[in-house]
Design a protein around this motif. Structure first.
Motif, PDB file in Angstrom:
ATOM      1  N   VAL A  61       0.872  -1.181   0.000  1.00 40.35           N
ATOM      2  CA  VAL A  61       0.000   0.000   0.000  1.00 40.35           C
ATOM      3  C   VAL A  61       0.904   1.224   0.000  1.00 40.35           C
ATOM      4  N   LEU A  62       0.636   2.146  -0.930  1.00 39.91           N
ATOM      5  CA  LEU A  62       1.469   3.348  -1.074  1.00 39.91           C
ATOM      6  C   LEU A  62       1.128   4.390  -0.008  1.00 39.91           C
ATOM      7  N   GLY A  63       1.814   5.530  -0.065  1.00 42.60           N
ATOM      8  CA  GLY A  63       1.463   6.695   0.756  1.00 42.60           C
ATOM      9  C   GLY A  63       2.292   6.819   2.011  1.00 42.60           C
ATOM     10  N   HIS A  64       3.049   7.922   2.086  1.00 38.41           N
ATOM     11  CA  HIS A  64       3.831   8.164   3.311  1.00 38.41           C
ATOM     12  C   HIS A  64       3.628   9.592   3.838  1.00 38.41           C
ATOM     13  N   GLU A  65       2.842  10.406   3.122  1.00 35.96           N
ATOM     14  CA  GLU A  65       2.590  11.780   3.583  1.00 35.96           C
ATOM     15  C   GLU A  65       1.119  11.848   3.953  1.00 35.96           C
ATOM     16  N   SER A  66       0.815  11.760   5.252  1.00 34.36           N
ATOM     17  CA  SER A  66      -0.591  11.600   5.624  1.00 34.36           C
ATOM     18  C   SER A  66      -1.018  12.546   6.727  1.00 34.36           C
ATOM     19  N   LEU A  67      -2.304  12.838   6.704  1.00 35.42           N
ATOM     20  CA  LEU A  67      -2.979  13.501   7.827  1.00 35.42           C
ATOM     21  C   LEU A  67      -4.218  12.668   8.124  1.00 35.42           C
ATOM     22  N   THR A  78      -1.156   7.682  26.000  1.00 35.42           N
ATOM     23  CA  THR A  78      -1.182   8.838  26.907  1.00 35.42           C
ATOM     24  C   THR A  78      -1.163  10.178  26.180  1.00 35.42           C
ATOM     25  N   ARG A  79      -0.682  10.214  24.948  1.00 40.86           N
ATOM     26  CA  ARG A  79      -0.464  11.525  24.285  1.00 40.86           C
ATOM     27  C   ARG A  79      -1.647  11.968  23.431  1.00 40.86           C
ATOM     28  N   PHE A  80      -2.588  11.081  23.168  1.00 40.53           N
ATOM     29  CA  PHE A  80      -3.663  11.418  22.229  1.00 40.53           C
ATOM     30  C   PHE A  80      -5.008  10.922  22.734  1.00 40.53           C
ATOM     31  N   LYS A  81      -6.069  11.501  22.121  1.00 39.60           N
ATOM     32  CA  LYS A  81      -7.414  11.000  22.407  1.00 39.60           C
ATOM     33  C   LYS A  81      -8.191  10.876  21.091  1.00 39.60           C
ATOM     34  N   VAL A  82      -9.295  10.178  21.153  1.00 39.80           N
ATOM     35  CA  VAL A  82     -10.144  10.020  19.960  1.00 39.80           C
ATOM     36  C   VAL A  82     -10.575  11.409  19.492  1.00 39.80           C
ATOM     37  N   GLY A  83     -10.505  11.635  18.184  1.00 44.17           N
ATOM     38  CA  GLY A  83     -10.902  12.931  17.623  1.00 44.17           C
ATOM     39  C   GLY A  83      -9.716  13.817  17.280  1.00 44.17           C
ATOM     40  N   ASP A  84      -8.527  13.531  17.848  1.00 39.88           N
ATOM     41  CA  ASP A  84      -7.346  14.359  17.544  1.00 39.88           C
ATOM     42  C   ASP A  84      -6.933  14.191  16.087  1.00 39.88           C
ATOM     43  N   LEU A  85      -6.457  15.298  15.513  1.00 37.15           N
ATOM     44  CA  LEU A  85      -5.804  15.238  14.203  1.00 37.15           C
ATOM     45  C   LEU A  85      -4.343  14.877  14.433  1.00 37.15           C
ATOM     46  N   VAL A  86      -3.803  14.014  13.577  1.00 41.04           N
ATOM     47  CA  VAL A  86      -2.398  13.607  13.736  1.00 41.04           C
ATOM     48  C   VAL A  86      -1.730  13.418  12.374  1.00 41.04           C
ATOM     49  N   VAL A  87      -0.396  13.579  12.381  1.00 36.68           N
ATOM     50  CA  VAL A  87       0.399  13.154  11.221  1.00 36.68           C
ATOM     51  C   VAL A  87       1.351  12.045  11.683  1.00 36.68           C
ATOM     52  N   PRO A  88       1.506  11.010  10.852  1.00 36.88           N
ATOM     53  CA  PRO A  88       2.430   9.922  11.202  1.00 36.88           C
ATOM     54  C   PRO A  88       3.808  10.168  10.585  1.00 36.88           C
ATOM     55  N   GLU A 153       4.974  16.276   6.447  1.00 32.79           N
ATOM     56  CA  GLU A 153       6.062  15.324   6.169  1.00 32.79           C
ATOM     57  C   GLU A 153       7.088  15.917   5.200  1.00 32.79           C
ATOM     58  N   PRO A 154       6.669  16.469   4.041  1.00 35.41           N
ATOM     59  CA  PRO A 154       7.713  17.076   3.190  1.00 35.41           C
ATOM     60  C   PRO A 154       8.431  18.265   3.850  1.00 35.41           C
ATOM     61  N   LEU A 155       7.750  18.964   4.751  1.00 27.10           N
ATOM     62  CA  LEU A 155       8.425  20.074   5.447  1.00 27.10           C
ATOM     63  C   LEU A 155       9.465  19.563   6.454  1.00 27.10           C
ATOM     64  N   ALA A 315      13.249  11.999   8.967  1.00 21.95           N
ATOM     65  CA  ALA A 315      13.087  12.986  10.034  1.00 21.95           C
ATOM     66  C   ALA A 315      12.650  12.299  11.317  1.00 21.95           C
ATOM     67  N   ASP A 316      12.972  12.935  12.436  1.00 19.31           N
ATOM     68  CA  ASP A 316      12.541  12.387  13.727  1.00 19.31           C
ATOM     69  C   ASP A 316      11.286  13.137  14.213  1.00 19.31           C
TER      70      ASP A 316
END
Ligand SMILES: NC(=O)c1ccc[n+]([C@@H]2O[C@H](COP(=O)([O-])OP(=O)(O)OC[C@H]3O[C@@H](n4cnc5c(N)ncnc54)[C@H](OP(=O)(O)O)[C@@H]3O)[C@@H](O)[C@H]2O)c1
Ligand SMILES: [Zn+2]
Ligand SMILES: [Zn+2]
Length: 369
Positions: A61-67, A78-88, A153-155, A315-316
């Motif tokens: 499955v392709l795709g590495h720049e996601s929101l 501990t760092r997130f909850k349901v409904g949060d926007l995240v980037v992997p 991700e590209p940034l 990137a880290d």
């Protein structure tokens, strides 16, 4: 669940029916995909030069720049909850017991090449409806960046690149900005290329206070040159201006941030890097070209003028956090311009055109919402 995948064994790019992923450990989160960016890496994978499926699968499955948006969290998250926007993030650590970078969550510096990468190398990517991963691989995104954060991700390439620049240039304490001033104040940066990596890199350089020049291919006027001028940087085409003319115009070039991909232009411009300057390579050319260069002259200059050359890849988490902070800053300074870096939003059914059709625009995005 629908997913865009390559089947390398059959040299096919197609929609596949992919199993819905489930949370299987307490630290995992499940994310619903909103946007996935398309980049040159995806297009290259579709030519089957690289892109390895996970072991036991015939497709990747392709795709590495996601929101995405979190729809479920494991009991230990501990760092997130349901409904949060995240980037992997993209890269996952190798399993070697002696790879210090990977053991320290710095797999972008993995020493043995055994890392994996989502959507690129042995792990499925994000061009699908849902995905699951450990919370440590995600960065929180404020709601105001809903329409922009697919560019995080590209940034990150510029974020990691610039942090390396500052690490190296600590050797020049007199050139470091005074406390409270942006780090690039009084310095000059030339960004090579005006694709997404170049434009986002130029925005980062402007925010950091550099006098910023973008040196690329197409003659102005063009859409990319317009965006560059809107952020207060200057655009030059190599067809109108030689590297020597550019250097005469700019003055001492303190930083060159390469975002072109081809070695020929990069090595041409390396020759005009200023005294004590630093050159950051980000491009990953296909290994095709051999160049004739004035190697003695270049080596003398590197030595006699303290030139530094660094490469930067992946990137880290810190770079992702910085990218989110900077996207918010770009949005504050140039709300219309940063939106225009995304030149098209498409349905998943358009994947063939986007991945194997003629390259167009700057950053194209597949929206799953
Ligand atoms: N290090 C990393 O971790 C990392 C991550 C992602 C991408 N990358 C690499 O970053 C590079 C840039 O990515 P991108 O997505 O921004 O690429 P892109 O969309 O292809 O943009 C490349 C830019 O460079 C210009 N250009 C191309 N060939 C040129 C030449 N011979 N002389 C002068 N200018 C030239 C293009 O000019 P036009 O506007 O005229 O087309 C365009 O503005 C690629 O090599 C990619 O592999 C690295
Ligand atoms: Zn990419
Ligand atoms: Zn490693």
């Amino acid at each position: 669940m629908k997913a865009v995948a390559v089947v390398p064994g059959k040299k096919e790019l197609r929609l596949v029916d992919h199993p819905l992923p489930q949370i299987s450990s307490e630290k995992q989160i499940k994310v619903k995909t909103l946007d996935v960016g398309i980049c040159g890496t995806d297009r290259e994978i579709c030519t089957f030069v690289y892109g390895e499926p996970p072991s036991g699968d015939d497709h990747l499955v392709l795709g590495h720049e996601s929101l995405g948006r979190i729809v479920e969290v494991g009991s230990g998250v501990t760092r997130f909850k349901v409904g949060d926007l995240v980037v992997p993030s993209v890269r996952r650590p190798c399993s070697a017991h002696d790879c210090k970078p990977c053991l320290n969550d710095k797999q972008d510096y993995c020493t043995n090449g055994q890392f994996t990468e989502r959507g690129i190398n042995q792990v499925h990517g994000f061009m699908t409806e849902y995905y699951v991963d450990d919370e440590k691989f995600f960065t929180y995104v404020p709601e105001e960046l809903r329409d922009l954060a697919v560019m995080a991700e590209p940034l990150t390439i510029a974020e990691k690149g610039l942090s390396q620049v500052y690490a190296v240039q600590k050797r020049l304490p007199w050139a470091c900005a005074e406390p409270g001033s942006p780090s690039g104040k009084g310095l000059r940066a030339v960004v090579l290329g005006a694709g997404p990596i170049g434009i986002l890199g130029a925005m980062k350089c402007v925010v950091e206070g550099f006098d910023t020049y973008v040196y690329s291919r197409s003659k102005a006027p063009n859409h990319k040159a317009e965006l560059v001028e809107q952020i207060g940087a200057k655009y030059y085409s190599k067809y109108d201006t030689t590297p020597q003319e550019l250097a005469a115009e700019v003055g001492n070039i303190d930083l060159i941030y390469e975002a072109v991909g081809g070695s020929e232009f990069a090595f041409e411009v390396l020759q005009v890097l200023g005294t004590n300057g630093i050159f950051v390579f980000t491009g990953i050319p296909a290994p095709e070209r051999r160049l004739e260069i004035d190697s003695d002259i270049l080596m003398r200059r590197i030595v006699l003028e303290n030139l530094a050359i660094v490469g930067t890849v992946n990137a880290d988490r810190k770079a992702f956090e910085d990218a989110i902070t900077d996207l918010a800053e770009f949005n504050k300074r140039w709300p219309d311009t940063i939106k225009k870096v995304i030149t098209g939003r498409y349905d998943v059914s358009d994947h063939q055109e986007l991945l194997v059709g003629k390259s167009k625009g700057i950053k194209n995005v597949i929206s799953f919402s």
